[in-house]
Write a protein that holds these residues in place. Sequence first.
Motif, short mmCIF file in Angstrom:
data_model
loop_
_atom_site.label_atom_id
_atom_site.label_comp_id
_atom_site.label_asym_id
_atom_site.label_seq_id
_atom_site.Cartn_x
_atom_site.Cartn_y
_atom_site.Cartn_z
N ALA A 69 0.80 -1.17 -0.13
CA ALA A 69 0.10 0.00 0.05
C ALA A 69 0.75 1.34 -0.09
CB ALA A 69 -0.92 -0.21 1.16
N PRO A 70 1.93 1.43 0.99
CA PRO A 70 2.62 2.54 0.89
C PRO A 70 3.29 2.87 -0.42
CG PRO A 70 3.13 1.32 2.92
CD PRO A 70 2.19 0.56 1.93
N TYR A 71 3.67 2.08 -1.08
CA TYR A 71 4.45 2.09 -2.70
C TYR A 71 3.27 2.51 -3.53
CZ TYR A 71 8.12 -0.44 -0.20
OH TYR A 71 9.18 -0.69 0.81
N ARG A 72 2.22 2.19 -3.46
CA ARG A 72 1.15 2.48 -4.23
C ARG A 72 0.45 3.81 -4.05
NH1 ARG A 72 -1.36 -1.55 -7.35
NH2 ARG A 72 -3.42 -0.53 -7.15
N TYR B 79 2.42 6.35 -2.75
CA TYR B 79 3.53 7.29 -2.79
C TYR B 79 3.11 8.27 -4.09
CZ TYR B 79 7.96 9.49 -3.15
OH TYR B 79 9.03 10.36 -3.24
N PRO B 80 3.13 7.72 -5.21
CA PRO B 80 3.01 8.66 -6.19
C PRO B 80 1.77 9.74 -5.98
CG PRO B 80 3.21 6.31 -6.92
CD PRO B 80 3.06 6.34 -5.75
N TYR B 81 0.64 9.34 -5.62
CA TYR B 81 -0.38 9.98 -5.67
C TYR B 81 -0.13 10.93 -4.44
CZ TYR B 81 -2.94 6.31 -7.99
OH TYR B 81 -3.26 5.18 -8.92
N LEU B 82 0.51 10.72 -3.41
CA LEU B 82 0.88 11.84 -2.36
C LEU B 82 1.81 12.71 -2.75
CD1 LEU B 82 1.14 9.59 0.68
CD2 LEU B 82 -0.60 10.89 0.58
N LEU B 83 2.84 12.34 -3.65
CA LEU B 83 3.93 13.17 -4.39
C LEU B 83 3.12 14.15 -5.34
CD1 LEU B 83 6.73 13.70 -4.59
CD2 LEU B 83 7.00 12.10 -6.40
N MET B 84 2.27 13.85 -6.13
CA MET B 84 1.53 14.71 -6.84
C MET B 84 0.50 15.61 -6.17
SD MET B 84 0.58 12.17 -10.15
CE MET B 84 0.36 10.66 -9.66
N THR B 85 -0.14 15.13 -5.10
CA THR B 85 -1.01 15.99 -4.38
C THR B 85 -0.09 17.06 -3.77
OG1 THR B 85 -2.49 14.03 -4.00
CG2 THR B 85 -2.47 15.99 -2.42
N VAL B 86 0.90 16.78 -3.16
CA VAL B 86 1.78 17.63 -2.57
C VAL B 86 2.48 18.81 -3.47
CG1 VAL B 86 3.85 17.96 -1.30
CG2 VAL B 86 2.21 16.23 -0.72
N GLU B 87 2.77 18.45 -4.83
CA GLU B 87 3.22 19.28 -5.78
C GLU B 87 2.24 20.39 -6.44
OE1 GLU B 87 5.68 16.91 -8.35
OE2 GLU B 87 7.42 16.87 -6.80
N LEU C 60 -8.18 8.70 -6.02
CA LEU C 60 -7.36 7.45 -6.19
C LEU C 60 -6.49 7.19 -4.83
CD1 LEU C 60 -5.67 8.45 -9.51
CD2 LEU C 60 -7.21 6.53 -9.07
N LEU C 61 -6.10 8.19 -4.35
CA LEU C 61 -5.59 8.04 -2.85
C LEU C 61 -6.56 7.36 -1.98
CD1 LEU C 61 -3.19 8.55 -1.36
CD2 LEU C 61 -3.83 10.55 -0.47
N ALA C 62 -7.80 7.91 -1.83
CA ALA C 62 -8.76 7.30 -0.80
C ALA C 62 -9.07 5.80 -1.30
CB ALA C 62 -10.00 8.11 -1.00
N GLU C 63 -9.10 5.54 -2.64
CA GLU C 63 -9.17 3.90 -2.96
C GLU C 63 -8.18 3.37 -2.61
OE1 GLU C 63 -9.66 4.29 -7.32
OE2 GLU C 63 -11.62 5.09 -7.07
N GLU C 64 -6.70 3.71 -2.60
CA GLU C 64 -5.64 3.03 -2.44
C GLU C 64 -5.68 2.68 -0.70
OE1 GLU C 64 -3.56 1.09 -3.75
OE2 GLU C 64 -4.34 1.87 -5.62
N ILE C 65 -6.20 3.93 -0.01
CA ILE C 65 -6.21 3.60 1.49
C ILE C 65 -7.29 2.50 1.91
CG2 ILE C 65 -6.88 4.84 3.76
CD1 ILE C 65 -5.81 7.32 2.42
N ALA C 66 -8.52 2.44 1.09
CA ALA C 66 -9.47 1.57 1.42
C ALA C 66 -8.93 0.16 1.20
CB ALA C 66 -10.54 1.90 0.76
#
Length: 52
Positions: free
Chosen positions: A12-15, A17-25, A43-49
């Motif tokens: 999960a953290p690896y999946r 990471y790209p969404y978090l990075l894009m969100t922060v940028e 997309l991030l919410a789906e990965e967390i779920a």
Amino acid sequence: MVFDASARRRLAPYRMYPYLLMTVEVPSRGITDQWRRTGLARLLAEEIALAT
């Protein structure tokens, strides 16, 4: 390949990471595209779920 619950939690953290990075940028790059906010959040919410 089928992953068990433990493997999905480890991946999960690896999946996420790209969404978090894009969100922060988004703000620092001045991106105003609405999808960057709503789409990435979805997309991030789906990965967390999936990870829980």
